[in-house]
Design an enzyme around this catalytic site. Structure first.
Site, PDB file in Angstrom:
ATOM      1  N   SER A   6       0.845  -1.198   0.000  1.00 41.71           N
ATOM      2  CA  SER A   6       0.000   0.000   0.000  1.00 41.71           C
ATOM      3  C   SER A   6       0.885   1.255   0.000  1.00 41.71           C
ATOM      4  O   SER A   6       1.693   1.424  -0.916  1.00 41.71           O
ATOM      5  CB  SER A   6      -0.961  -0.067   1.185  1.00 41.71           C
ATOM      6  N   ASP A  60      -9.269  -5.837  -4.398  1.00 37.07           N
ATOM      7  CA  ASP A  60      -8.965  -4.538  -3.790  1.00 37.07           C
ATOM      8  C   ASP A  60      -9.883  -3.451  -4.364  1.00 37.07           C
ATOM      9  O   ASP A  60      -9.950  -3.268  -5.583  1.00 37.07           O
ATOM     10  CB  ASP A  60      -7.497  -4.202  -4.086  1.00 37.07           C
ATOM     11  N   HIS A  92      -8.395  -4.807  -0.081  1.00 41.93           N
ATOM     12  CA  HIS A  92      -7.082  -4.169   0.042  1.00 41.93           C
ATOM     13  C   HIS A  92      -6.220  -4.894   1.081  1.00 41.93           C
ATOM     14  O   HIS A  92      -5.014  -5.081   0.889  1.00 41.93           O
ATOM     15  CB  HIS A  92      -7.287  -2.702   0.440  1.00 41.93           C
TER      16      HIS A  92
END
Lengths: 392, 392
Positions: A178, A341, A371
């Site tokens: 991320s 995601d 995610h």
């Protein structure tokens, strides 16, 4: 599916911890502090002194060629693996893939992870960071909004100073999930000669308009809280209600509906309290706010705003020329987006992968977390990661 | 892709208007008022007098067998087609499929649409609704939060009273998008003998935990605004900042990233103002807030809270027995979810479709708008709708 485990996981998301896949004797780690004077930001401002925490797993070899840098996600910190004490409830967030004999094998590699600038958890005893909550040596008071805007490039530059200080000339790999992926990509663009391999997990090479607006929705409740007071609240009440709403949004956005619903199996649309009283909350809302509320004492609202801004400003190379910047990469690269995601869609990782071209690999993580599969389902890619780290 | 058109569409989303596919002489319509005394809510409370606006297109036939009811979406109202005046900038939101010779052919059908209870646009001169902003005859002041919680079933029951008042015993069809779909499904469950056909566009038969929490994120900024004052603001400043954040979230959630990004083609991640000043907004944020800000004078914040609650409480049949309730449907049904919808995923419509079984059809709307394809791409299903309305 163990529901208590899911609830706990959602709560812990905000602290950057997660679960090891199996019980084993923990790797014991110590937080260290790295200090850098007169740090110049990408935006051209000066920070008199930067302090960040870092930790390491494994042993640096003689020629310092076995270092792997792990860069952390938005609500995470440098505690990527191991425990501080055997009695810690949980190990670092990627303990399932970092450790002796694991995908990122600490018997082979020296694995380093550092807290970013403006880390959200400014008041966590295990986090060392520099940001608006830090005392400005010039005034003896917290910087507040006089702290300069910082970028993902700045996070990378602080890490580079740390790596330089250790005498490491080349990183075997940079790996992050991320926001950590943003840093990993930026590392490979900004310092191509220092990065031999890059793994982007649930990542993207640029923030588009939709993401910038979505990130703003995490900042908005803080700014709308009267206690925020233009960022000047360190001598008064902190904007905790706004922060709580912000953290609740972050938690929900990171979870796919499938796992969110599985975490609330007793939900019923017709809820008598909610039917009788417009002010009553549904249990799922109390659950979400409760998870957020548990972290209010260690997270600084201004730090969240600065993190949001660092992410909003991200485009690999930091010059609004994505294709040109990605061409500078000489590392071999591996993109591991999560198939489900809904924050950083796999299409974003695919775009970066395709722009890089032939030296890039791409595989999707399958899972129901969305995610968060980048954290909770990462061990499903253990073999891919091991092979990639051994290649070239 | 005409960007000005996209920008305008995003702005207008909040008012419930959209574009006709082609220019043609407009159907002229008039808003009418329907009054109902002593309305009993699903929750068992009494509302002394309900007033709602309604409009109709086409002519009711002799045996009153050609009526089609259109139920509106969250931020919409009864203006589904036509114009009030030839000079109106835009026609009603589904003008592309409702009118003479169109998919819902007003040469054949008498098409009725009514404003819901607690309609968001309480102060729009073209909306007549009853909710917290309405004067309570007992006190001579707006109800505020003393107004009872209302449900989708209550919206349906007010519509049923209107239909009864017109002497209509059976509806040829009930058709609605998004929150309108919730009403259409509820109609076919609550009054199966009155509904011959039901079309659910971008709909769902129940709210799951994820949606309930997502809806709460639309309510939260209003409740967090100090001007909200527990819902008692009609003699003081309205909570406009909270309302603006709420409307901005609604707008973004309804748009797929593809169209959101296409609407902001000049977006650049490295924005000098945002880099230099933590308080500066990105242009995309100003755009989103601007679209929301343009509607603040006609939308009531408490009405938004009540709409959120009505949606949160929705499960077809209103008894937490989805399968059992859907079995009561005798209408033939058509589900038209949008393939790229990120609010009411096609899987939700598919679940309802499959629970209903053999008398149901299912087709996905293709488009790049996401949830809004139910409005902006509906004419791609014109033929399917026409055929369905003629069948059985």
């Amino acid at each position: 599916m163990n529901i208590r485990l899911l609830l706990l996981a959602a709560t812990l998301l905000l602290s950057g911890f997660c679960f090891a896949d199996e019980a084993s004797k923990p790797l014991l780690v110590t937080k260290q502090k790295f200090t850098l004077d007169n740090f110049q930001t990408f935006g051209g401002k000066n920070i008199a002194q930067v302090n960040v925490g870092w930790e390491a797993y494994g042993t640096l070899n003689q020629d310092k060629s076995n270092a792997i840098l792990i860069t952390h996600f938005f609500s995470g910190n440098s505690h990527a693996a191991g425990k501080y004490n055997e009695s810690d409830a949980l190990p670092g967030y990627w303990d399932s893939i970092i450790g002796p004999g694991k995908a990122i094998d600490t018997d082979k590699y020296y694995v380093i992870s550092s807290d970013t600038l403006v880390n959200a958890s400014a008041f966590d005893k295990n986090v060392i960071t520099t940001g608006p909550a830090t005392i400005d040596p010039k005034t003896g008071k917290p910087y507040g909004l006089t702290f300069p805007v910082v970028t993902i490039r700045d996070f990378v530059n602080v890490q580079k100073a740390l790596i330089d200080s250790l005498g490491i000339k080349k990183l075997h790999a940079v790996v992050g999930a991320s926001m950590g992926s943003l840093q990993a990509i930026e590392w490979s663009v900004a310092y191509p000669d220092m990065v031999e391999r890059m793994i982007s997990v649930i990542g993207a090479a640029e923030m588009d308009a939709w993401l910038v607006a979505g990130l703003e929705s995490w900042a908005a409740p803080i700014k709308a809280d009267p206690n925020w007071n233009g960022g000047d609240y360190y001598q008064s009440e902190a904007p905790k209600r706004g922060l709580q709403l912000s953290l609740a949004s972050i938690t929900q956005d990171a979870m796919h509906p499938a796992i969110f619903n599985a975490s609330n199996p007793t939900h019923q649309a017709i809820n008598q309290a909610a039917l009788n009283d417009i002010n009553a909350n549904f249990p799922v809302v109390d659950w979400l706010y409760g998870a957020a509320g548990a972290k209010l004492d260690i997270i600084d609202a201004n730090h969240v705003l600065y993190l949001v801004r660092a992410n909003q400003l991200f485009i690999a190379g930091h010059n609004n020329d994505l294709a040109g910047s990605l061409k500078k990469i000489t590392a071999i690269t591996l993109f591991l987006p999560a198939a489900n995601d809904l924050v950083l869609f796999p299409s974003m990782a695919k775009k970066a992968h395709e722009l890089i071209g032939e030296n890039s690999q791409y595989e999707e993580i399958q899972g129901m977390w969305g995610h968060l599969d980048g954290l909770f389902s990462i061990s499903s890619k253990a073999k891919t990661i091991t092979t990639f780290l051994e290649s070239k």
